[in-house]
Scaffold this motif. Structure first.
Motif, PDB file in Angstrom:
ATOM      1  N   VAL A   1       0.851  -1.190   0.000  1.00 31.25           N
ATOM      2  CA  VAL A   1       0.000   0.000   0.000  1.00 31.25           C
ATOM      3  C   VAL A   1       0.886   1.238   0.000  1.00 31.25           C
ATOM      4  O   VAL A   1       1.711   1.424   0.889  1.00 31.25           O
ATOM      5  N   MET A   2       0.689   2.105  -0.996  1.00 34.40           N
ATOM      6  CA  MET A   2       1.570   3.250  -1.187  1.00 34.40           C
ATOM      7  C   MET A   2       0.966   4.554  -0.696  1.00 34.40           C
ATOM      8  O   MET A   2       1.105   5.591  -1.329  1.00 34.40           O
ATOM      9  N   ASP A   3       0.331   4.519   0.456  1.00 33.11           N
ATOM     10  CA  ASP A   3      -0.164   5.752   1.056  1.00 33.11           C
ATOM     11  C   ASP A   3      -0.654   5.468   2.468  1.00 33.11           C
ATOM     12  O   ASP A   3      -0.938   4.325   2.820  1.00 33.11           O
ATOM     13  N   LEU A   4      -0.727   6.512   3.240  1.00 35.21           N
ATOM     14  CA  LEU A   4      -1.378   6.492   4.561  1.00 35.21           C
ATOM     15  C   LEU A   4      -1.829   7.918   4.863  1.00 35.21           C
ATOM     16  O   LEU A   4      -1.753   8.402   5.983  1.00 35.21           O
ATOM     17  N   GLN A   5      -2.282   8.610   3.819  1.00 35.45           N
ATOM     18  CA  GLN A   5      -2.506  10.052   3.913  1.00 35.45           C
ATOM     19  C   GLN A   5      -3.935  10.424   4.271  1.00 35.45           C
ATOM     20  O   GLN A   5      -4.178  11.534   4.738  1.00 35.45           O
ATOM     21  N   SER A   6      -4.879   9.533   4.022  1.00 36.52           N
ATOM     22  CA  SER A   6      -6.274   9.887   4.277  1.00 36.52           C
ATOM     23  C   SER A   6      -6.490  10.172   5.756  1.00 36.52           C
ATOM     24  O   SER A   6      -5.939   9.472   6.616  1.00 36.52           O
TER      25      SER A   6
ATOM     26  N   TRP B   1       3.662   8.651   3.145  1.00 38.87           N
ATOM     27  CA  TRP B   1       4.408   9.560   2.273  1.00 38.87           C
ATOM     28  C   TRP B   1       5.383  10.439   3.052  1.00 38.87           C
ATOM     29  O   TRP B   1       5.085  10.915   4.156  1.00 38.87           O
ATOM     30  N   CYS B   2       6.521  10.697   2.424  1.00 37.05           N
ATOM     31  CA  CYS B   2       7.452  11.745   2.855  1.00 37.05           C
ATOM     32  C   CYS B   2       7.425  12.817   1.779  1.00 37.05           C
ATOM     33  O   CYS B   2       7.703  12.534   0.611  1.00 37.05           O
ATOM     34  N   MET B   3       7.105  14.047   2.161  1.00 37.52           N
ATOM     35  CA  MET B   3       6.871  15.096   1.181  1.00 37.52           C
ATOM     36  C   MET B   3       7.845  16.260   1.366  1.00 37.52           C
ATOM     37  O   MET B   3       8.427  16.444   2.445  1.00 37.52           O
ATOM     38  N   PRO B   4       8.024  17.068   0.327  1.00 40.24           N
ATOM     39  CA  PRO B   4       8.876  18.251   0.460  1.00 40.24           C
ATOM     40  C   PRO B   4       8.418  19.123   1.625  1.00 40.24           C
ATOM     41  O   PRO B   4       7.211  19.316   1.842  1.00 40.24           O
ATOM     42  N   GLY B   5       9.377  19.616   2.371  1.00 40.93           N
ATOM     43  CA  GLY B   5       9.075  20.475   3.514  1.00 40.93           C
ATOM     44  C   GLY B   5       8.866  19.736   4.809  1.00 40.93           C
ATOM     45  O   GLY B   5       8.749  20.372   5.868  1.00 40.93           O
ATOM     46  N   ASP B   6       8.843  18.407   4.787  1.00 41.75           N
ATOM     47  CA  ASP B   6       8.663  17.649   6.028  1.00 41.75           C
ATOM     48  C   ASP B   6       9.844  17.838   6.975  1.00 41.75           C
ATOM     49  O   ASP B   6       9.667  17.836   8.196  1.00 41.75           O
ATOM     50  N   GLY B   7      11.051  17.974   6.417  1.00 37.13           N
ATOM     51  CA  GLY B   7      12.232  18.217   7.244  1.00 37.13           C
ATOM     52  C   GLY B   7      12.583  17.032   8.129  1.00 37.13           C
ATOM     53  O   GLY B   7      11.956  15.969   8.087  1.00 37.13           O
ATOM     54  N   ASP B   8      13.597  17.226   8.962  1.00 41.47           N
ATOM     55  CA  ASP B   8      14.063  16.150   9.842  1.00 41.47           C
ATOM     56  C   ASP B   8      12.967  15.691  10.801  1.00 41.47           C
ATOM     57  O   ASP B   8      12.848  14.503  11.110  1.00 41.47           O
ATOM     58  N   GLU B   9      12.168  16.642  11.277  1.00 38.98           N
ATOM     59  CA  GLU B   9      11.105  16.288  12.217  1.00 38.98           C
ATOM     60  C   GLU B   9      10.087  15.358  11.570  1.00 38.98           C
ATOM     61  O   GLU B   9       9.654  14.365  12.168  1.00 38.98           O
ATOM     62  N   GLY B  10       9.726  15.659  10.318  1.00 39.61           N
ATOM     63  CA  GLY B  10       8.785  14.806   9.622  1.00 39.61           C
ATOM     64  C   GLY B  10       9.359  13.425   9.348  1.00 39.61           C
ATOM     65  O   GLY B  10       8.655  12.412   9.456  1.00 39.61           O
ATOM     66  N   VAL B  11      10.646  13.363   8.987  1.00 34.80           N
ATOM     67  CA  VAL B  11      11.290  12.074   8.757  1.00 34.80           C
ATOM     68  C   VAL B  11      11.329  11.272  10.054  1.00 34.80           C
ATOM     69  O   VAL B  11      11.093  10.060  10.064  1.00 34.80           O
ATOM     70  N   ASP B  12      11.608  11.937  11.163  1.00 36.01           N
ATOM     71  CA  ASP B  12      11.626  11.236  12.451  1.00 36.01           C
ATOM     72  C   ASP B  12      10.253  10.654  12.775  1.00 36.01           C
ATOM     73  O   ASP B  12      10.144   9.545  13.331  1.00 36.01           O
ATOM     74  N   ARG B  13       9.191  11.385  12.441  1.00 39.76           N
ATOM     75  CA  ARG B  13       7.833  10.866  12.679  1.00 39.76           C
ATOM     76  C   ARG B  13       7.591   9.616  11.834  1.00 39.76           C
ATOM     77  O   ARG B  13       6.972   8.654  12.297  1.00 39.76           O
ATOM     78  N   LEU B  14       8.080   9.625  10.610  1.00 37.77           N
ATOM     79  CA  LEU B  14       7.909   8.468   9.747  1.00 37.77           C
ATOM     80  C   LEU B  14       8.697   7.268  10.263  1.00 37.77           C
ATOM     81  O   LEU B  14       8.235   6.126  10.177  1.00 37.77           O
ATOM     82  N   ILE B  15       9.862   7.516  10.810  1.00 41.75           N
ATOM     83  CA  ILE B  15      10.650   6.426  11.394  1.00 41.75           C
ATOM     84  C   ILE B  15       9.895   5.824  12.582  1.00 41.75           C
ATOM     85  O   ILE B  15       9.796   4.605  12.720  1.00 41.75           O
ATOM     86  N   ALA B  16       9.346   6.685  13.425  1.00 40.73           N
ATOM     87  CA  ALA B  16       8.591   6.196  14.584  1.00 40.73           C
ATOM     88  C   ALA B  16       7.336   5.452  14.156  1.00 40.73           C
ATOM     89  O   ALA B  16       6.901   4.499  14.815  1.00 40.73           O
TER      90      ALA B  16
ATOM     91  N   GLY C   1      -1.109  -3.858  12.964  1.00 41.56           N
ATOM     92  CA  GLY C   1      -2.262  -4.591  13.450  1.00 41.56           C
ATOM     93  C   GLY C   1      -2.055  -6.062  13.194  1.00 41.56           C
ATOM     94  O   GLY C   1      -0.931  -6.513  12.950  1.00 41.56           O
ATOM     95  N   ARG C   2      -3.125  -6.826  13.198  1.00 41.28           N
ATOM     96  CA  ARG C   2      -2.982  -8.263  12.948  1.00 41.28           C
ATOM     97  C   ARG C   2      -2.562  -8.561  11.521  1.00 41.28           C
ATOM     98  O   ARG C   2      -1.729  -9.445  11.275  1.00 41.28           O
ATOM     99  N   ASP C   3      -3.133  -7.824  10.573  1.00 40.18           N
ATOM    100  CA  ASP C   3      -2.879  -8.113   9.166  1.00 40.18           C
ATOM    101  C   ASP C   3      -2.390  -6.887   8.404  1.00 40.18           C
ATOM    102  O   ASP C   3      -2.481  -6.851   7.169  1.00 40.18           O
ATOM    103  N   TRP C   4      -1.883  -5.910   9.087  1.00 44.80           N
ATOM    104  CA  TRP C   4      -1.285  -4.764   8.415  1.00 44.80           C
ATOM    105  C   TRP C   4      -0.122  -4.247   9.249  1.00 44.80           C
ATOM    106  O   TRP C   4      -0.086  -4.442  10.459  1.00 44.80           O
ATOM    107  N   ARG C   5       0.808  -3.648   8.588  1.00 50.96           N
ATOM    108  CA  ARG C   5       1.907  -2.990   9.289  1.00 50.96           C
ATOM    109  C   ARG C   5       2.497  -1.906   8.402  1.00 50.96           C
ATOM    110  O   ARG C   5       2.445  -1.996   7.167  1.00 50.96           O
ATOM    111  N   VAL C   6       3.017  -0.873   9.033  1.00 52.58           N
ATOM    112  CA  VAL C   6       3.777   0.145   8.303  1.00 52.58           C
ATOM    113  C   VAL C   6       5.131  -0.464   7.967  1.00 52.58           C
ATOM    114  O   VAL C   6       5.838  -0.947   8.851  1.00 52.58           O
ATOM    115  N   ALA C   7       5.472  -0.457   6.680  1.00 54.97           N
ATOM    116  CA  ALA C   7       6.617  -1.252   6.224  1.00 54.97           C
ATOM    117  C   ALA C   7       7.577  -0.463   5.351  1.00 54.97           C
ATOM    118  O   ALA C   7       8.345  -1.041   4.600  1.00 54.97           O
ATOM    119  N   GLY C   8       7.555   0.855   5.441  1.00 52.31           N
ATOM    120  CA  GLY C   8       8.456   1.663   4.627  1.00 52.31           C
ATOM    121  C   GLY C   8       7.904   3.055   4.458  1.00 52.31           C
ATOM    122  O   GLY C   8       6.961   3.464   5.153  1.00 52.31           O
TER     123      GLY C   8
END
Length: 535
Positions: A226-231, A256-271, A277-284
């Motif tokens: 799945v290539m989004d989690l923006q909704s 998504w990682c978008m322009p302007g997210d900066g280091d703080e936004g990247v850190d949120r994505l890492i976290a 869940g049982r049948d889903w996970r954030v994987a990248g």
């Protein structure tokens, strides 16, 4: 050995395991394949609690994976009128006029899958539709989902009166006098209007997601990249969908990682990578390095035939590379949307600069790429993720909007699936739903046909790029697993592997591609659970 939970017999099994390519039976215990062999060899594993499925001549393969799909964002995109049947402006106007008459006071006309070719040589402009809509606002997504056409009333409601600045390459298209035409290019511009479009209630969204995933499972899909989690509320939606039952399809999610997210936004994505869940996970993480050819936002080495396409989606492309390196250092896999040749090159350059990557990286779409870049995918370990169904938006005679934008030389490098595969790349196949249909059988067929399945009169687009039946199946199984680092647990039928299985009414390695696209899916199993079974 303990009794099996599930015993599958009476089938021809293509394991995609070099140690044992074919078999006649398999056993599953605790969601994992515990034995592969012939029926007589596995009879001792049958106990009083064993479910025995005699598939009576079906062909079983590893469970199919959609390597690029949007079941979350797609709930918002695939709403209202499906405009794919509108081949010209007259048909579009008729469809919108009928919808406007049926829209209650205060409602909107919404639509999706609007082909750029509908406008032929005319600009995408609200003047083509405003008169048939009257006072009813309209929001219409074009098929690439990177652009939209909105009516004058919709612009008024959203307070859009002229151009806007954006942190990414996006545009409120305006005419020479600064008047918005209603054409919105890229996500940031589209998102100026989406908050005003009526949205369904949470319960309806949950029901739609589950119906969608059941439909996907019925085509043989067991996993989706799945290539989004923006909704808005996407994590809550996933949790609600799992409340009381497991999901019909396993989901590996890339926010998504978008322009302007900066280091703080990247850190949120890492976290965020810890969310599961049982049948889903954030994987990248999903990036965009460019947009689309038809929208003039694909990043090209040389301008397109309209003089556009020489800019990255990130105003500072070096910022993209820094974010990529920061994620890799944290062991986070990335998938980058790169359609144009310059975009593909920049992503490969960024991965090469890592030296020895800590995570798996991949490029999505790769619509046009020169010879020199092909061997770099295998050399750098970058997976190529491609969507065979996208060929439906081009024509073999190059009269379509995509080809005319690029010009003949670059259009002759369209979707080089076979060249990438023969260059040694990991080649992942997917649908990009809702851009193309999610039916996994259609993906397998289009990869072999270079045209939509069931359309024998349609000339194939660059037929020399067709895959073999085995290559196509590997793109939805072994190569898909390798792209996300799951090659030791998924993508094959072998002892110790996850029990994800798809059973076809025909042999997908032997039947003609058009027959595969129409073949019944007898059984779909996810982690040992039967999620679809045809009578």
């Amino acid at each position: 050995m303990a009794n099996a939970d599930l015993l599958v017999t009476g089938a021809r099994i293509h394991t995609l395991d070099p140690a044992r390519p074919t078999a006649g039976a398999l056993a599953v215990t605790g969601g994992v394949i515990t034995a592969v062999g012939e029926p007589a060899e596995l009879t001792a594993l049958r106990g009083p609690g064993t479910t025995v499925l005699d598939l009576a001549g079906a062909t079983v393969t590893p469970g199919l994976t959609d390597g690029h799909t949007h079941p979350l964002m797609g709930l918002d995109v695939a709403t209202g009128l499906d405009l794919s049947g509108c081949r010209d402006l007259a048909a579009l106007r008729t469809a919108l006029a009928e919808a406007a008459r049926a829209t209650p006071r205060g409602g909107w006309v919404t639509g999706w899958n609007l082909d750029h070719n509908t406008f032929r040589d005319h600009p995408i402009d609200r003047t083509a539709i405003d008169d048939v809509l009257g006072a009813v606002p309209a929001f219409l997504r074009l098929y690439d989902a990177h652009s939209a056409l909105v009516s004058g009333r919709a612009l008024e409601i959203a307070g859009i009166t002229g151009p806007r600045p954006f942190a990414q390459r996006a545009e409120v298209v305006c005419d020479a006098g600064g008047r918005p035409t209603g054409h919105l290019v890229e996500h940031a511009a589209i998102d100026l209007v989406t908050p005003f479009v009526p949205a369904p209630a949470a319960a309806e969204r949950r029901a739609r997601l589950l119906d969608l995933l059941r439909g996907m499972a019925a085509t043989g899909l067991t996993t989706g990249h799945v290539m989004d989690l923006q909704s808005p509320g996407a994590l809550e939606l996933l949790a609600a969908a799992e409340d009381g039952d497991a999901l019909p399809v396993r989901l590996l999610i890339h926010p998504w990682c978008m322009p302007g997210d900066g280091d703080e936004g990247v850190d949120r994505l890492i976290a965020l990578q810890r969310q599961a869940g049982r049948d889903w996970r954030v994987a990248g993480v999903k990036f965009f390095i460019d947009g689309t050819v038809e929208g003039g936002t694909a990043w090209l080495e040389h301008p397109d035939c309209h003089g556009q396409g020489t800019d990255a989606f990130w105003p500072d492309a070096a910022e993209y590379t820094r974010a990529l390196h920061r994620l890799d250092a944290a062991g986070v896999a990335t998938a980058t949307h790169a359609i144009g040749d310059a975009g593909v090159r920049h992503v490969l350059d960024g991965v090469e600069a890592l030296g020895t990557p800590r995570a798996r990286h991949r490029i999505e779409h790769i619509e046009t790429v020169p010879d020199a870049q092909l061997p770099r995918f295998a050399a750098l370990g970058v997976a190529a993720s491609m969507q065979p169904g996208h060929c439906a938006y081009t024509r073999a005679d190059r009269t379509d909007a995509w080809s005319r934008r690029l010009g003949r030389e670059r259009a002759e490098r369209a979707w080089r699936c076979r060249d990438l595969r023969e260059a040694g790349a990991t080649l992942v196949l997917g649908s990009d739903w809702p851009i193309s249909g999610y039916d996994a059988r259609g993906v397998l067929a289009a990869a072999r046909l270079r045209r939509p399945a069931g359309s024998p009169d349609t000339a194939p687009v660059r037929p020399e790029q067709a895959l073999t039946a085995l290559m196509a199946l590997e793109g939805c199984t072994t190569h898909a697993a390798r792209a996300v680092g799951e090659e030791a647990v998924a993508g094959r039928i072998a002892v110790g592997y996850r029990a994800d299985l798809t059973a076809f009414g025909v042999d997908p390695l032997a039947a003609p591609a058009d027959e595969v696209a129409a073949a019944p899916v007898r059984l779909t199993v996810v982690g040992g659970r039967v999620v679809h079974r045809a009578d």
